[in-house]
Motif scaffolding. Structure first.
Motif, PDB file in Angstrom:
ATOM      1  N   GLN A 270       0.822  -1.207   0.000  1.00  0.00           N
ATOM      2  CA  GLN A 270       0.000   0.000   0.000  1.00  0.00           C
ATOM      3  C   GLN A 270       0.856   1.257   0.000  1.00  0.00           C
ATOM      4  N   HIS A 273       2.552   1.739  -3.535  1.00  0.00           N
ATOM      5  CA  HIS A 273       1.621   2.147  -4.596  1.00  0.00           C
ATOM      6  C   HIS A 273       1.051   3.542  -4.338  1.00  0.00           C
ATOM      7  N   GLY A 274       1.007   3.974  -3.090  1.00  0.00           N
ATOM      8  CA  GLY A 274       0.649   5.352  -2.824  1.00  0.00           C
ATOM      9  C   GLY A 274       1.681   6.318  -3.390  1.00  0.00           C
ATOM     10  N   GLU A 293      -3.948   3.655 -10.434  1.00  0.00           N
ATOM     11  CA  GLU A 293      -3.735   2.912  -9.192  1.00  0.00           C
ATOM     12  C   GLU A 293      -5.043   2.476  -8.534  1.00  0.00           C
ATOM     13  N   LYS A 294      -6.125   3.182  -8.776  1.00  0.00           N
ATOM     14  CA  LYS A 294      -7.391   2.802  -8.127  1.00  0.00           C
ATOM     15  C   LYS A 294      -8.002   1.548  -8.729  1.00  0.00           C
ATOM     16  N   GLN A 297      -4.853  -1.730  -7.615  1.00  0.00           N
ATOM     17  CA  GLN A 297      -3.461  -1.736  -7.162  1.00  0.00           C
ATOM     18  C   GLN A 297      -3.297  -1.065  -5.803  1.00  0.00           C
ATOM     19  N   LEU A 298      -4.065  -0.031  -5.554  1.00  0.00           N
ATOM     20  CA  LEU A 298      -3.934   0.751  -4.323  1.00  0.00           C
ATOM     21  C   LEU A 298      -5.075   0.410  -3.372  1.00  0.00           C
ATOM     22  N   ALA A 301      -8.345   3.072  -1.616  1.00  0.00           N
ATOM     23  CA  ALA A 301      -8.123   4.264  -2.443  1.00  0.00           C
ATOM     24  C   ALA A 301      -9.099   5.383  -2.118  1.00  0.00           C
TER      25      ALA A 301
END
Length: 453
Positions: A270, A273-274, A293-294, A297-298, A301
């Motif tokens: 987390q 990826h942020g 990313e939403k 992956q994140l 979000a």
């Protein structure tokens, strides 16, 4: 050479003014600074900053919640606007609470302190009752209200501590008891530790840190001596270190500070990826709805890491705008606390300001990789009705306090209805009465005698 009504040429008038005045008038930068300083120092500046800043943060948060939560909702086989509708409903209810709190007199705020504290303690205790409390992401700090609606009582514990402690410290200050350390600590610290204990039973250390920051902010406002302040801080730091050391999950979060690459076992996913989301945003972002990313992956979000999605879609300009709004809100809260003569208002305004700014710093610091991920939402911005409702009520408190300043009351009393007209006897509107505009400027006389400036 032309002359004026004073009878002196322009050169002589300029020479007669002080050098500092001539410098300000002739320098456009100095003139702009003077005007900005005067506008910043007006009686209603704090009122407008709190009202405008909080509304802008909330509206922008609604936009970003809608953008960041669509993919998550679709992955859960829900409508794309599911989370947005819930957040909008919470914002509407919170708006009513904000308006009610902003119109309440200070006496009513003080009268609500003990009922809110008792209710918060009762709900936080219910969280630990089997069959009533429920766990979310490993933390047992939620109560199900049926369907998809849940409530997190610890969020209301922040508001309860601020109001109750402000009333307690104000009464002790009126009796001149705060010079004694036992009256400063008891019963403030034991009640705060009770709330902290109920929160930590559920494993929510992020909320516990914010509650601890509120306690320290109130002690600092009450004038706690350095040795007492350091002693309480040392005890809290020791307890926090033990809680972190005995939890592998918290130790893992601490190890992810500043991480830019994921570990072989998948840790720091987390956090990394942020950083990816912020880095790919550039100066002005990829545009609303264009976050990559939403798409799974994140994690979180639309809640804890919504600031990262904001940076990806709105870029550096968007994130700096959010930071500026929180900075303005914090400044206005400090100004309200510093200018009042009412001890309750000072403690309550200081507690609310400490709460909101600390929570914002912890959330944004975690997204930037400067602090461990604490799992706390960005105030007024992240998804979550349990966090939004007490925060908007607290903003209403600040608005009420800002309006109650003597200078602000006088300024508001001078205001005229924007489109109102004078009414005659019996309430009839006079057709020839002039329109009165909402302005703080003094009206110039209709005519000036010759020879006056």
């Amino acid at each position: 050479m032309s002359s004026s009504r004073t009878g002196r040429p322009p050169a002589q008038r300029s020479a007669g003014r002080p050098a500092a005045a001539r410098t300000v008038r002739d320098n456009p930068v100095a003139r702009l600074y003077t005007r900005a300083h005067r506008a910043w120092d007006r009686p209603l500046t704090a009122y407008y900053l709190i009202l405008g800043g909080s509304l802008l943060i909330t509206v922008l948060g609604l936009v970003m919640v809608y953008s960041a939560s669509q993919i998550t909702a679709l992955q859960m086989s829900l409508p794309g606007s599911f989370f947005f509708r819930k957040q909008f409903t919470a914002a509407a209810i919170g708006g009513v609470l904000l308006l009610a709190a902003s119109r309440m007199p200070v006496k009513l705020h003080r009268a609500l302190a003990y009922p809110i504290l008792a209710g918060a303690v009762f709900m936080m205790a219910l969280v630990q009752v089997p069959g009533i409390g429920m766990a979310v992401n490993g933390n047992q700090n939620w109560i199900s209200l049926g369907g998809s609606f849940q409530i997190q009582p610890s969020e209301f514990g922040k508001l309860a501590l601020v109001l109750w402690a402000a009333d307690l410290l104000a009464r002790k200050q009126d009796k001149k008891l705060l010079s004694q350390w036992k009256h400063m600590l008891v019963p403030l610290v034991p009640v705060a530790f009770l709330l902290l204990g109920l929160i930590m039973l559920g494993g929510d250390m992020g909320t516990a840190i914010i509650l601890t920051a509120i306690l320290f902010g109130l002690l600092w406002l009450a004038g706690a001596p350095t040795r007492l302040f350091v002693g309480v801080l040392a005890i809290a730091a020791a307890i926090g270190a033990i809680l972190i050391k005995t939890s592998p999950n918290r130790m893992g979060r601490l190890a992810c500070i500043g991480a830019t690459e994921m570990k072989p076992n998948g840790d720091c996913w987390q956090a990394v990826h942020g950083i990816y989301a912020l880095a790919s945003g550039g100066l002005f972002g990829s545009g609303l709805g264009a976050s990559v990313e939403k798409w799974g992956q994140l994690p979180e979000a639309h809640t804890d890491f919504i600031f990262a999605v904001t940076g990806e879609e709105l870029g550096l300009a968007g994130t700096l705008s959010v930071l500026a709004l929180f900075a303005a809100l914090g400044y206005a809260g400090i100004r309200v606390a510093g200018r009042t003569e009412d001890p309750f208002v000072r403690y309550a305004a200081g507690g609310v300001t400490t709460w909101i700014t600390t929570q914002a710093v912890i959330n944004i610091g975690a997204v930037l990789g400067l602090l461990p991920i604490a799992g706390v939402p960005l105030p007024l911005f992240s998804y979550g009705g349990s966090a939004l409702l007490p925060t908007m009520f607290a903003i209403g408190l600040l608005i009420a306090f800002a309006r109650d300043e003597p200078a602000a009351r006088a300024a508001l009393a001078m205001r005229q209805p924007r489109f109102g007209r004078k009414r005659g006897a019996g309430g009839s509107v006079s057709p020839r009465s002039p329109r009165r505009w909402n302005t703080m400027r003094r009206r110039a006389p209709a005519a000036r005698p010759s020879g006056e400036r």
